[in-house]
Motif scaffolding. Structure first.
Motif, PDB file in Angstrom:
ATOM      1  N   ALA A 109     108.246 -29.762 -95.486  1.00 51.82           N
ATOM      2  CA  ALA A 109     108.459 -31.105 -94.926  1.00 51.82           C
ATOM      3  C   ALA A 109     108.122 -32.197 -95.932  1.00 51.82           C
ATOM      4  CB  ALA A 109     107.634 -31.281 -93.657  1.00 51.82           C
ATOM      5  N   LEU A 110     107.074 -31.978 -96.723  1.00 50.53           N
ATOM      6  CA  LEU A 110     106.610 -33.037 -97.627  1.00 50.53           C
ATOM      7  C   LEU A 110     107.052 -32.802 -99.073  1.00 50.53           C
ATOM      8  CD1 LEU A 110     102.963 -33.648 -96.328  1.00 50.53           C
ATOM      9  CD2 LEU A 110     105.056 -34.862 -95.728  1.00 50.53           C
ATOM     10  N   ASP A 111     107.779 -31.732 -99.296  1.00 51.91           N
ATOM     11  CA  ASP A 111     108.247 -31.423-100.640  1.00 51.91           C
ATOM     12  C   ASP A 111     107.076 -31.258-101.610  1.00 51.91           C
ATOM     13  OD1 ASP A 111     110.209 -30.782-102.364  1.00 51.91           O
ATOM     14  OD2 ASP A 111     110.838 -32.830-102.828  1.00 51.91           O
ATOM     15  N   LEU A 112     106.090 -30.474-101.178  1.00 51.04           N
ATOM     16  CA  LEU A 112     104.925 -30.164-102.011  1.00 51.04           C
ATOM     17  C   LEU A 112     104.842 -28.648-102.152  1.00 51.04           C
ATOM     18  CD1 LEU A 112     102.302 -32.427-100.187  1.00 51.04           C
ATOM     19  CD2 LEU A 112     103.265 -32.866-102.466  1.00 51.04           C
ATOM     20  N   THR A 113     103.924 -28.167-102.981  1.00 51.81           N
ATOM     21  CA  THR A 113     103.712 -26.724-103.019  1.00 51.81           C
ATOM     22  C   THR A 113     102.721 -26.354-101.914  1.00 51.81           C
ATOM     23  OG1 THR A 113     101.814 -26.837-104.501  1.00 51.81           O
ATOM     24  CG2 THR A 113     103.996 -26.722-105.527  1.00 51.81           C
ATOM     25  N   PRO A 114     102.846 -25.143-101.359  1.00 58.31           N
ATOM     26  CA  PRO A 114     101.922 -24.727-100.297  1.00 58.31           C
ATOM     27  C   PRO A 114     100.462 -24.817-100.746  1.00 58.31           C
ATOM     28  CG  PRO A 114     103.749 -23.191-100.446  1.00 58.31           C
ATOM     29  CD  PRO A 114     103.890 -24.145-101.596  1.00 58.31           C
ATOM     30  N   ASN A 115     100.242 -24.528-102.007  1.00 60.83           N
ATOM     31  CA  ASN A 115      98.879 -24.576-102.515  1.00 60.83           C
ATOM     32  C   ASN A 115      98.320 -25.994-102.480  1.00 60.83           C
ATOM     33  OD1 ASN A 115      96.984 -22.744-103.268  1.00 60.83           O
ATOM     34  ND2 ASN A 115      97.197 -23.216-105.471  1.00 60.83           N
TER      35      ASN A 115
END
Lengths: 209, 175
Positions: free
Chosen positions: B139-145
């Motif tokens: 959703a936020l275009d980030l990495t899961p980490n």
């Protein structure tokens, strides 16, 4: 459960203002109607802008504009600047635009008026109604904001009794209007309306004078 | 062509049925009902246009990302309109439009309002949209980490902020 963080998180979850347990306000447009309106739009992007990488999807607004048009029950037809060829003495140029068909089932909803959507309308002018019949409205152009130069604009397909269409316009002789059109068809849903200082300001803001 | 069109429509209707209510709730948590309807319409329109881009395993988180951009656009347009039409010269911080006092457990909403927007959004997606860190990442275009780390910190900050809201409530209850 004594850990303050766990407590805080339990309260956070319970404080959801639109959680599954809460009743939601009724939607403005029925779901089936909304989906139908969307599926009736073309799947081609209307603007030549490439799809956004991330942040500012301008085409989203263009897409929203398409919804507004589709939802208003637009008929597409275009006649441009007829008039000069058949009338050697004519001094006025007249352009013809179509009014949308009112009352097509499932297509009478408007999305909210937005300057960004207004800005993308290819045709915009300020005109005064000089003749209104059962089927036509003739407007003398006071000012072209965008997309034209004719002295007069004839709006065809006018149905006085059908203006119940949400966002439709009641044209009267002597009254002044701000009009936009896309693909030869007048946009309703607030994008064409009787002149008001607020709307004039929006037009100025969208089209720069 | 007809078969392709039918398949497209069928897929779209299937995805819409899957996500529409959640998108509407997502929008209602962040804006007024009218704008929420616009967000839903925008989001579904993007789904229709980009049907092939919707990731099969993460449809809803992907749609939340689209809804977030739609909401940002609508808020920007509304702010512009307000400031230009009414000529109100004031700094209007883009915080929650809803009044905390009218919401369930106002302390929670006041505590949320004290957090940075990024933290607030992470917490909402996690607690209210009920997404996993991997889904929040979509959703936020980030990495899961990155989501895991930020979420961990945001949870800590929220607990602190809530504690301080409750302390503020205690000494003077007559107000």
């Amino acid at each position: 459960m004594t850990d303050p963080q766990d407590q805080a998180e339990l309260r956070l979850r319970a404080a959801d203002p639109a959680g599954p347990a809460r009743a939601l306000p009724p939607p403005r447009v029925e779901r089936a109607e909304l989906l139908e309106g969307i599926m009736s739009t073309t799947t081609e992007a209307p603007a030549p802008t490439p799809p956004p990488k991330s942040s500012r999807p301008r085409w989203l607004l263009a897409a929203a504009a398409v919804i507004a048009i589709a939802a208003a029950g637009t008929a597409v037809a275009l006649t441009v600047d007829s008039g000069s060829s058949n009338h050697p003495v004519a001094t006025k140029t007249v352009r013809t635009l179509q009014l949308p068909n009112a009352g097509r089932p499932g297509t009478t909803s408007c999305i909210r008026f937005m300057i960004d959507i207004l800005r993308e309308k290819p045709v915009a002018f300020d005109g005064t109604a000089t003749d209104v019949t059962d089927s036509d409205v003739l407007l003398t152009v006071n000012h072209w904001y965008k997309g034209g130069s004719a002295d007069e604009v004839r709006l065809e397909n006018y149905h006085t009794p059908d203006i119940a269409l949400e966002g439709g316009v009641d044209f009267r002789v002597g009254h002044r209007y701000l009009v936009t059109a896309t693909d030869g068809t007048v946009n309703v849903c607030g994008y064409t309306a009787e002149w008001s200082p607020e709307l004039a300001k929006s037009f100025q803001q969208a089209f720069g004078g | 062509v007809v078969a392709v069109t039918d398949a497209r429509q069928q897929l779209f209707e299937q995805i819409a049925a899957e996500v529409a209510d959640s998108i509407r709730r997502y929008a209602l948590r962040r804006t007024d009902p009218d704008t929420a309807d616009d967000v839903l319409a925008d989001t579904l329109l993007v789904v229709w246009r980009r049907l092939d881009d919707v990731p099969a395993g993460a449809r809803l988180p992907w749609c939340y990302g689209v809804a977030a951009r739609s909401l940002a656009n609508l808020n920007r347009a509304a702010r512009r309109q307000r400031s230009l039409v009414q000529r109100i010269v004031r700094i209007d911080p883009p915080t929650d439009t809803v009044d905390a006092a009218e919401l369930p457990d106002p302390d929670v909403h006041r505590a949320l309002a004290t957090l940075r927007p990024d933290d607030r959004e992470l917490l909402r997606l996690w607690a209210w949209e009920d997404l996993t860190p991997a889904e929040i990442a979509v959703a936020l275009d980030l990495t899961p980490n990155a989501v895991r780390i930020r979420l961990h910190r945001a949870r800590g900050r929220f607990a602190e902020a809530l504690g301080s809201e409750m302390r503020d409530d205690r000494p003077d209850t007559t107000e």
